[in-house]
Design a protein around this motif. Sequence first.
Motif, PDB file in Angstrom:
ATOM      1  N   VAL A 317       0.499  -1.320   0.225  1.00 46.69           N
ATOM      2  CA  VAL A 317       0.138  -0.431  -0.050  1.00 46.69           C
ATOM      3  C   VAL A 317       0.822   1.179   0.059  1.00 46.69           C
ATOM      4  O   VAL A 317       0.694   2.136  -0.961  1.00 46.69           O
ATOM      5  CB  VAL A 317      -0.980   0.005   1.325  1.00 46.69           C
ATOM      6  CG1 VAL A 317      -0.509   0.081   2.552  1.00 46.69           C
ATOM      7  CG2 VAL A 317      -2.129   0.939   0.863  1.00 46.69           C
ATOM      8  N   ILE A 318       2.121   1.248   0.311  1.00 50.13           N
ATOM      9  CA  ILE A 318       3.281   2.159   0.849  1.00 50.13           C
ATOM     10  C   ILE A 318       3.779   2.391  -0.980  1.00 50.13           C
ATOM     11  O   ILE A 318       3.670   4.138  -1.176  1.00 50.13           O
ATOM     12  CB  ILE A 318       4.138   2.463   1.679  1.00 50.13           C
ATOM     13  CG1 ILE A 318       3.938   1.683   2.833  1.00 50.13           C
ATOM     14  CG2 ILE A 318       5.434   2.705   1.454  1.00 50.13           C
ATOM     15  CD1 ILE A 318       4.784   1.656   3.947  1.00 50.13           C
ATOM     16  N   LEU A 319       3.628   1.108  -1.884  1.00 51.08           N
ATOM     17  CA  LEU A 319       4.104   1.814  -2.897  1.00 51.08           C
ATOM     18  C   LEU A 319       3.022   2.205  -3.690  1.00 51.08           C
ATOM     19  O   LEU A 319       3.258   3.207  -4.702  1.00 51.08           O
ATOM     20  CB  LEU A 319       5.132   0.356  -3.513  1.00 51.08           C
ATOM     21  CG  LEU A 319       6.589   0.158  -3.451  1.00 51.08           C
ATOM     22  CD1 LEU A 319       7.044   1.416  -3.912  1.00 51.08           C
ATOM     23  CD2 LEU A 319       6.979   0.723  -1.588  1.00 51.08           C
ATOM     24  N   ALA A 320       2.089   1.525  -3.574  1.00 49.24           N
ATOM     25  CA  ALA A 320       0.582   1.953  -4.836  1.00 49.24           C
ATOM     26  C   ALA A 320       0.120   3.520  -4.446  1.00 49.24           C
ATOM     27  O   ALA A 320      -0.222   3.923  -5.061  1.00 49.24           O
ATOM     28  CB  ALA A 320      -0.664   0.783  -4.334  1.00 49.24           C
ATOM     29  N   ARG A 321       0.593   3.723  -3.134  1.00 49.63           N
ATOM     30  CA  ARG A 321      -0.767   5.088  -2.941  1.00 49.63           C
ATOM     31  C   ARG A 321       0.955   6.317  -2.497  1.00 49.63           C
ATOM     32  O   ARG A 321       0.431   7.501  -2.358  1.00 49.63           O
ATOM     33  CB  ARG A 321      -1.142   4.863  -1.159  1.00 49.63           C
ATOM     34  CG  ARG A 321      -2.587   3.797  -1.500  1.00 49.63           C
ATOM     35  CD  ARG A 321      -3.967   3.150  -2.404  1.00 49.63           C
ATOM     36  NE  ARG A 321      -4.569   5.064  -1.720  1.00 49.63           N
ATOM     37  CZ  ARG A 321      -5.431   4.951  -1.153  1.00 49.63           C
ATOM     38  NH1 ARG A 321      -5.939   3.383  -0.831  1.00 49.63           N
ATOM     39  NH2 ARG A 321      -6.483   6.267  -1.046  1.00 49.63           N
ATOM     40  N   GLY A 322       1.682   5.724  -1.871  1.00 51.49           N
ATOM     41  CA  GLY A 322       3.451   6.910  -2.158  1.00 51.49           C
ATOM     42  C   GLY A 322       3.212   6.904  -0.238  1.00 51.49           C
ATOM     43  O   GLY A 322       2.417   7.010   0.132  1.00 51.49           O
ATOM     44  N   ARG A 327       2.342   7.912   5.604  1.00 55.80           N
ATOM     45  CA  ARG A 327       2.833   8.946   6.662  1.00 55.80           C
ATOM     46  C   ARG A 327       2.371   9.918   7.697  1.00 55.80           C
ATOM     47  O   ARG A 327       1.974  10.366   8.740  1.00 55.80           O
ATOM     48  CB  ARG A 327       3.808   9.680   5.841  1.00 55.80           C
ATOM     49  CG  ARG A 327       4.725  10.086   6.494  1.00 55.80           C
ATOM     50  CD  ARG A 327       6.164  10.232   6.267  1.00 55.80           C
ATOM     51  NE  ARG A 327       6.685  11.698   7.693  1.00 55.80           N
ATOM     52  CZ  ARG A 327       7.134  10.848   8.200  1.00 55.80           C
ATOM     53  NH1 ARG A 327       8.268   9.807   7.683  1.00 55.80           N
ATOM     54  NH2 ARG A 327       8.288  11.721   9.436  1.00 55.80           N
ATOM     55  N   ASP A 328       0.962   9.967   6.786  1.00 60.42           N
ATOM     56  CA  ASP A 328      -0.431  11.213   7.733  1.00 60.42           C
ATOM     57  C   ASP A 328      -0.949  10.246   8.716  1.00 60.42           C
ATOM     58  O   ASP A 328      -1.915  10.807   9.112  1.00 60.42           O
ATOM     59  CB  ASP A 328      -0.817  11.145   5.674  1.00 60.42           C
ATOM     60  CG  ASP A 328      -0.302  12.694   5.461  1.00 60.42           C
ATOM     61  OD1 ASP A 328       0.877  13.288   5.861  1.00 60.42           O
ATOM     62  OD2 ASP A 328      -1.141  13.090   4.064  1.00 60.42           O
ATOM     63  N   TYR A 329      -1.133   9.311   8.358  1.00 65.47           N
ATOM     64  CA  TYR A 329      -1.744   8.213   9.624  1.00 65.47           C
ATOM     65  C   TYR A 329      -0.378   8.815  10.861  1.00 65.47           C
ATOM     66  O   TYR A 329       0.511   8.320  10.674  1.00 65.47           O
ATOM     67  CB  TYR A 329      -1.859   6.833   9.188  1.00 65.47           C
ATOM     68  CG  TYR A 329      -3.294   6.715   8.175  1.00 65.47           C
ATOM     69  CD1 TYR A 329      -4.214   6.920   8.709  1.00 65.47           C
ATOM     70  CD2 TYR A 329      -2.943   6.762   6.871  1.00 65.47           C
ATOM     71  CE1 TYR A 329      -5.436   7.079   7.583  1.00 65.47           C
ATOM     72  CE2 TYR A 329      -4.101   7.076   6.028  1.00 65.47           C
ATOM     73  CZ  TYR A 329      -5.231   7.029   6.376  1.00 65.47           C
ATOM     74  OH  TYR A 329      -6.274   6.019   5.585  1.00 65.47           O
ATOM     75  N   GLY A 330      -1.340   8.749  11.412  1.00 69.72           N
ATOM     76  CA  GLY A 330      -0.090   8.671  13.047  1.00 69.72           C
ATOM     77  C   GLY A 330       0.356   9.876  13.626  1.00 69.72           C
ATOM     78  O   GLY A 330       0.059  10.734  13.108  1.00 69.72           O
ATOM     79  N   LEU A 331       1.269   9.832  14.178  1.00 66.84           N
ATOM     80  CA  LEU A 331       1.096  11.193  15.345  1.00 66.84           C
ATOM     81  C   LEU A 331       3.176  10.720  15.820  1.00 66.84           C
ATOM     82  O   LEU A 331       3.890   9.781  15.678  1.00 66.84           O
ATOM     83  CB  LEU A 331       1.158  10.780  16.554  1.00 66.84           C
ATOM     84  CG  LEU A 331       1.212  10.181  17.865  1.00 66.84           C
ATOM     85  CD1 LEU A 331       0.111  10.800  18.638  1.00 66.84           C
ATOM     86  CD2 LEU A 331       0.715   9.276  17.395  1.00 66.84           C
ATOM     87  N   GLY A 332       3.548  12.314  15.869  1.00 69.52           N
ATOM     88  CA  GLY A 332       5.052  11.714  16.448  1.00 69.52           C
ATOM     89  C   GLY A 332       6.145  10.481  15.895  1.00 69.52           C
ATOM     90  O   GLY A 332       5.800  10.958  14.306  1.00 69.52           O
ATOM     91  N   ARG A 333       6.901   9.584  15.836  1.00 69.22           N
ATOM     92  CA  ARG A 333       7.465   9.096  14.930  1.00 69.22           C
ATOM     93  C   ARG A 333       6.692   7.609  14.779  1.00 69.22           C
ATOM     94  O   ARG A 333       7.499   6.204  14.364  1.00 69.22           O
ATOM     95  CB  ARG A 333       8.921   8.487  16.109  1.00 69.22           C
ATOM     96  CG  ARG A 333      10.212  10.442  15.849  1.00 69.22           C
ATOM     97  CD  ARG A 333      11.271   9.966  16.878  1.00 69.22           C
ATOM     98  NE  ARG A 333      12.155   8.618  16.675  1.00 69.22           N
ATOM     99  CZ  ARG A 333      12.488   7.792  16.804  1.00 69.22           C
ATOM    100  NH1 ARG A 333      12.580   8.112  18.118  1.00 69.22           N
ATOM    101  NH2 ARG A 333      13.083   6.888  16.759  1.00 69.22           N
TER     102      ARG A 333
END
Lengths: 516, 162
Positions: A317-322, A327-333
């Motif tokens: 999904v990282i490769l398919a959607r970038g 990265r837009d999900y989550g918080l901090g590190r």
Amino acid sequence: MSVRIYVPIDSSALSLGAEAVARAIRHEAAVRDLAVDIVRNGSRGLFWLEPLVEVDTPQGRIAYGPMQAEDVRGLFDAGFLQGAEHSLCHGPTDRIPFLAGQERLTFARVGITDPLSLDDYLAHGGFDGLKRAIAMAPAEVVKEVTDSGLRGRGGAAFPTGIKWKTVHDTPAAQKYVACNADEGDSGTFSDRMLMEGDPYCLIEGMAIAGLAVGATQGYIYVRSEYPHAFRTLQAAVERARAAGWLGASVAGCGRAFDIDVRLGAGAYICGEETSMLESLEGKRGVVRAKPPLPAVSGLFGQPTVINNVMSLASVPVILARGAAFYRDYGLGRSRGTLPFQLAGNLRHTGLVEKAFGVTLRELLEDYGGGSFSGKPLRTAQVGGPLGAYVPASQFDVALDYEQYAAMGAMVGHGGIVAFDDTVDMAKMARHAMAFCVEESCGKCTPCRIGSVRGVEVIDRIIAGEERGRNIALLNSLCDTMLAGSLCAMGGMTPYPVQSALKHFPEDFGIDKTAAA
Amino acid sequence: MTKETPSAAGLAALIDARRELPGATLPMLHAIQDAYGYVPDEALPMIASALNLSRAEVQGVVSFYHHFRRTPPGRHIVQVCRAESCLAMGAEELEAQVKAKLGVDFHQTTTDGAVTLEPVYCLGNCACSPAMRVDDDILGRMNGRRFDTVLHALRQTEGASA
Ligand SMILES: Cc1cc2nc3c(=O)[nH]c(=O)nc-3n(C[C@H](O)[C@H](O)[C@H](O)COP(=O)(O)O)c2cc1C
Ligand code: SF4
Ligand code: FES
């Protein structure tokens, strides 16, 4: 026209009678001369409703559960093939609150598709990530994974892209990708669900890893406690190979990558990455000292990417959607989502994929529905058998790698085991030590001998012998294990032990005020 | 689940078919245990010579892993999960009931040779605790009554095949 009905083939659904339900539906349809097309999907992860059967209707998929074989005739009478009302009916599956609030990226297809159907996989965005990776330079693929912020989901939370870069940058004639599918942590089952419910997603993630770092051979090390997952993976690898997604030229790109599925043999320590390598090499699963890092000298002495199932299955999904999308999900590190697993004493157990930052209270109460027994929840163990027991007073801390570490706990693989107020925490502490005795690889003394002593000392505390002295002894033993163990088996067994002692001293026969 | 009796020819075939695999020890041991229910003594020197190892090395590997058995088990293997999620849902009581019903402790086989009882740490069925495994079937939300049904079904299939 035949009606499509989904009956899960996930091993937890099977453990509650899904096979008999599928048989009963087939039988009842035949008796009534109705055409049905039964698809065996993975699980949606709502295990209190399993076996959860879905009927495809013009209004979407309608859920019925928990269904037993003896319910089937009545459901046909009620018109469930048309999605009719019934006491077991939950309406459209997607709108069940437990599912509707989730952010399913890694689990986007699990429970929706036929796990072994390549057509289904492709129709639901499968191999989009691999196709994009093939068109990119390997170093760009590594960068995309680094930029996504993905950290290892197996426990240690090491940045995946950085690990890949080391393997990419280490020249060698042969490199490997080793998928850690040992999932030994109690209270966890996300790897199993994905391997049974969407195996091509893992295969795609491994192929992307292989192309990115220049590895041509992959291994999946599956624990022997997972017979269904093992068979599903074997079948999926064969089909992917036959269709050209694996082999001498992956999807016709001219570069090779293939996968061999291997079975573990009931040793918890073989989930530790270097022990897993020893096991794959055919040896006793004794932990290796680091350095060298496996990324430099791993399987058969060659540079090896070792990643957990969830880490690798998040790569497509990282490769398919970038990278930015993830990265837009989550918080901090702590970026992206984590498939949390709700287990133990809860009304609604199951899989909840959410962005980092959700709290234990939301998971246990809003999703989990409180305790199964109806008694107050007292604690939850987070992160497997080496994870800390979190008391109710800390249920509002955001689930994030750093915030958990700061309070002496760990998110780990995202397993959450809830306990009601009948739990005896001294017994649970003893259980953690005894588990270490059982599963230690034996290489270092603090772990091998310390855990045996630990059990003896806890027994004396429980028996009320010289409590003060023995508690001091237990704490100093734990300090020795923490500081002097080669790996987290000995190094983290103190987490459950000392968190139990710290937060629930009364269970060890000590006055709460005196223990601090 | 009646298994064959080990034979030198059978063992040799299983070992030979996996000789070329990288890290072949575990695949060989699994194939042997799948066929015979355990790893017989005579297999160890055969694996050792196929892989150019000492017999002691092979012995060391077999003994390291909980999964491999050195003696013939009962016709069925029953495992009860003893890990945390199942403990939170009454695994201790289930374990006591199963032991009482079978009349054996862990690592023992019933006198009729039907069932060997073993502990296990997590079957990945934690959302349906307490969990058990009977041969390759995983079972969830178990209790004494559900175990009776399972045992009854096992005995019936045994009766049918005898
Ligand atoms: C005792 C012990 C058990 C472990 N068990 C597992 C496991 O079952 N699965 C897993 O992926 N990682 C497990 N790990 C973590 C691995 O050593 C390693 O960090 C991980 O596989 C790396 O993959 P990741 O970066 O994708 O998380 C374990 C570590 C220890 C110390
Ligand atoms: S801490 Fe325990 S399991 Fe880890 S290497 Fe040392 S003895 Fe082995
Ligand atoms: S803890 Fe029993 S199945 Fe996972």
